[in-house]
Design a protein around this motif. Structure first.
Motif, PDB file in Angstrom:
ATOM      1  N   THR A  86      11.564  61.357  27.408  1.00 49.36           N
ATOM      2  CA  THR A  86      11.408  60.141  26.616  1.00 49.36           C
ATOM      3  C   THR A  86      10.370  59.261  27.285  1.00 49.36           C
ATOM      4  N   SER A  97       8.346  55.629  27.468  1.00 50.16           N
ATOM      5  CA  SER A  97       8.556  54.222  27.111  1.00 50.16           C
ATOM      6  C   SER A  97       7.402  53.316  27.490  1.00 50.16           C
ATOM      7  N   LEU A 105       9.813  62.612  23.109  1.00 48.89           N
ATOM      8  CA  LEU A 105      10.045  61.473  22.224  1.00 48.89           C
ATOM      9  C   LEU A 105       9.335  60.232  22.741  1.00 48.89           C
ATOM     10  N   ASP A 126       9.298  56.385  22.729  1.00 54.62           N
ATOM     11  CA  ASP A 126      10.365  55.406  22.508  1.00 54.62           C
ATOM     12  C   ASP A 126       9.844  53.976  22.372  1.00 54.62           C
TER      13      ASP A 126
END
Length: 647
Positions: free
Chosen positions: A30, A32, A56, A58
């Protein structure tokens, strides 16, 4: 997002509540912030492909001030699934120094994009908006630049992405067999681009023998482009010398591939070949294509070829259910000019032929040249092609002493024209063979009363239900140039299926019934048979055309709470309906799903290239001139999964 989007179906938003986020593959990484994004890039470039894994995003990422090296290398492509999570990567800024070594289609050179190379079974970039600029003038025999990816490999997918990257490609090249590919989404694609939108400008002026520039991809080789939209201007300026520039609103060129449910909304200009959808199509299928912008060629050299949909249709290709409203101009001072409202020049080899049908042109077409100007309302130059069930109401003109045609500027004896109507003062054919069947001169008002080009779609295009629940999906139909009060009599559903089988589907004449069977995300595909207007203006069901329509289905567990869907916005009446793109990337509070790992549905009516011309049209077939009857127009076709309208 720089422009207001209004949607008939909110594929764009994909507002998923947490109950549905569980059906996205669990991410192994993930991201960020910028630091984590650059660490991910370095990991790929150092040899980790992420094959079979999901990454992913985020949060929104701002790359302003960063020297961006693209993700992936020529030897190690990104092979995983990158889920942008409806987030935006802004501030992308690349120049010559950032371009990286890349080999594609047997040529070695440089590439630039957010990703350099995406390839592998199941590889995917999805649910992402990218903005910024790329300005490269990389030397060498090949260069590829794309706002999201320079090179999209076989079986790889870019799904539901928006590119607002201004792309400029220049640079010197080799003297022979040198290539340049510039695209708003991908420079060179062998994979599939689905539900994507480009808003950035694409300008290509490299000193290459062959230059391809398109709003979505520079060149599509195999694979497909489905449900896409371009609103960025495409330009290949004249830089001198004898070179070939292919500019298209969706793709500069396409080989052995298919395009369906696509629209171009911005001007396309090339000194050489320009098409509202693509400049060159070889052994390819184009269906349900719409161009609403000006298309022009401006060269002072040997030849200009321009078409509202395709500049040059070649060797076993088909253009079906296409609609052009943009002005088509072969200007400049070239020796030869070919201009058509749908196709500039349609030709084929010894053992193949082309098809053009269910097409409508209402844009004005003009051309000028010193040696020969072939200007037609539907096709400029028609050879070894069957043209039928199409209409033209746009004005046609050519510089003196050349004569335009209301249907074709030139028709060879090997071309077959039947069931076609046109308006205006020009004769149907400017030059060549006048052997046609059921060709009619009508007023513009009469043409507007017929249904020629039809676009079916599914409503809703996003279906959410629980296990055991049943919902109904309806077919919507949009017709051109005429409209109908009872659209239901102009189509019927023939079959439908869901894959993978998280739901079951059954089709009736005008609806599909879906029942949830297990939690997950599936693709719903259906085929719609659409009918034509007959000579008296009523529906003629004696012949039909089969179209593909699709939707996505989310099924929740029986005990979960089904989320409420947002209401569809009020949509003003407009003349043209086409697919939705990704929409506002800030919408939604859950993780949007990836494109399902299932085989893509086949685009109907692929050209049969295994027959030679004599087998296709035996000696003696065809008519002995224009008949007086307005023989039924065979029209129809397919369109979007989700329809998007732009104010």
């Amino acid at each position: 997002m720089t422009k207001l989007r209004v949607f008939i179906v909110l594929l764009a938003a994909l507002v998923l509540v947490p109950a549905f986020t569980a059906y996205s593959q669990e991410a192994v990484l993930t991201i960020s912030d910028v630091g984590e994004f650059m660490e991910f890039r370095d990991s790929v470039n150092n040899g980790k492909s992420f094959a079979g894994e999901e990454v992913l995003l985020d949060a929104d990422i701002d790359l302003s001030g960063e020297t961006w090296i693209p993700i992936g290398t020529g030897e190690t492509p990104f092979a995983g699934k990158f889920n942008g999570g409806n987030h935006t990567i802004s501030g992308l800024n690349m120049t010559d120094e950032n371009a990286q070594s890349l080999t594609l289609a047997g040529a070695t050179g440089k590439g630039a994009g957010l990703f350099l190379h995406v390839s592998g079974d199941g590889a995917q970039i999805a649910n992402l908006t990218v903005s910024g600029s790329i300005n490269c003038a990389a030397p060498g025999s090949m260069s590829a630049v794309g706002g999201i990816a320079a090179y999209l490999g076989h079986e790889a997918v870019i799904y539901r992405c928006l590119s607002n990257v201004d792309v400029i490609l220049g640079g010197a090249g080799g003297e022979r067999e040198s290539y340049a590919y510039a695209g708003g989404v991908a420079g060179y694609s062998e994979g599939h681009v689905i539900y994507c939108v480009n808003e950035g400008t694409v300008t290509a002026s490299p000193e290459r023998i062959y230059t391809m520039a398109g709003g979505i991809v520079g060149e599509q080789h195999d694979g497909s482009i489905l449900f896409t939209d371009n609103s960025g201007e495409i330009t290949i300026p004249d830089i001198g010398g004898y070179m070939r520039g292919y500019a298209g609103g969706i793709a500069g060129s396409i080989f052995n591939g298919s395009m369906s449910s696509v629209r171009n909304q911005a001007a396309v200009t090339s000194y050489n070949l320009a098409g509202g959808i693509t400049a060159y199509a070889m052994n390819s299928v184009l269906r349900d294509a719409v161009n609403v912008a000006a298309v022009s060629g401006t060269w002072s050299g040997s030849d200009i070829t321009v078409g509202g949909i395709v500049a040059q249709l070649h060797n076993g290709s088909s253009a079906v259910n296409c609609y052009n409203t943009g002005e088509v101009t072969a200007g400049g001072s070239s020796s030869y000019a070919y201009a058509g409202g749908i196709i500039g020049w349609s030709s084929a080899g010894f053992s193949s032929s082309n098809k053009i049908y269910n097409c409508t042109n209402i844009g004005n077409v003009s051309g000028s040249a010193s040696a020969s100007a072939r200007v037609g309302g539907i096709v400029g130059d028609l050879d070894k092609t069957e043209l039928h069930s199409s209409v033209n109401s746009g004005a046609v003109s050519a510089n003196s002493p050349y004569v335009p045609g209301g249907i074709a500027g030139y028709k060879s004896a090997d071309a077959n024209i039947h069931d076609v109507a046109y308006s205006g003062d020009a004769s149907p054919i400017g030059y060549g063979s006048r052997n046609m069947t059921d060709v009619e001169l009508l007023s513009e008002a009469e043409i507007k009363s017929f249904v020629v080009t039809s676009f079916p779609s599914l409503d809703p295009a996003i279906v959410r239900l629980r296990e055991g629940d049943t919902k109904t999906v309806n077919v919507k139909l949009h017709t051109h140039p005429g409209s109908v009060s009872d659209e239901g009599v102009y189509y019927s559903l023939s079959e439908s299926y869901v894959e993978p089988d998280h739901a079951s589907a059954s089709a009736s004449d005008d609806t599909i019934s879906l029942t949830g069977t297990s939690p997950g995300v599936s693709l719903l595909a259906a085929y719609v048979d659409t009918y034509r207007s007959g000579g008296d203006g009523t529906v003629d069901t004696s012949a039909s055309s089969r179209s593909l329509v699709t939707a996505l289905v989310w099924v929740a567990a029986a005990e979960s709470e089904e989320p409420s869907l947002p209401e569809n916005p009020e949509i003003p009446d407009e003349d043209i309906d086409i697919p939705a793109g990704p929409g506002d990337s800030s919408s939604g509070d859950g993780i949007p799903p990836l494109w399902p790992d299932v085989p893509l549905p086949q685009v109907p009516e692929e050209p049969d290239t295994d027959k030679d011309w004599n087998e296709r049209y035996p000696s003696g077939s065809g008519g002995g001139g224009c008949s007086a009857g307005w023989c039924a127009l065979t029209l129809l076709a397919v369109v979007p999964l989700a329809l998007r309208r732009r104010k």
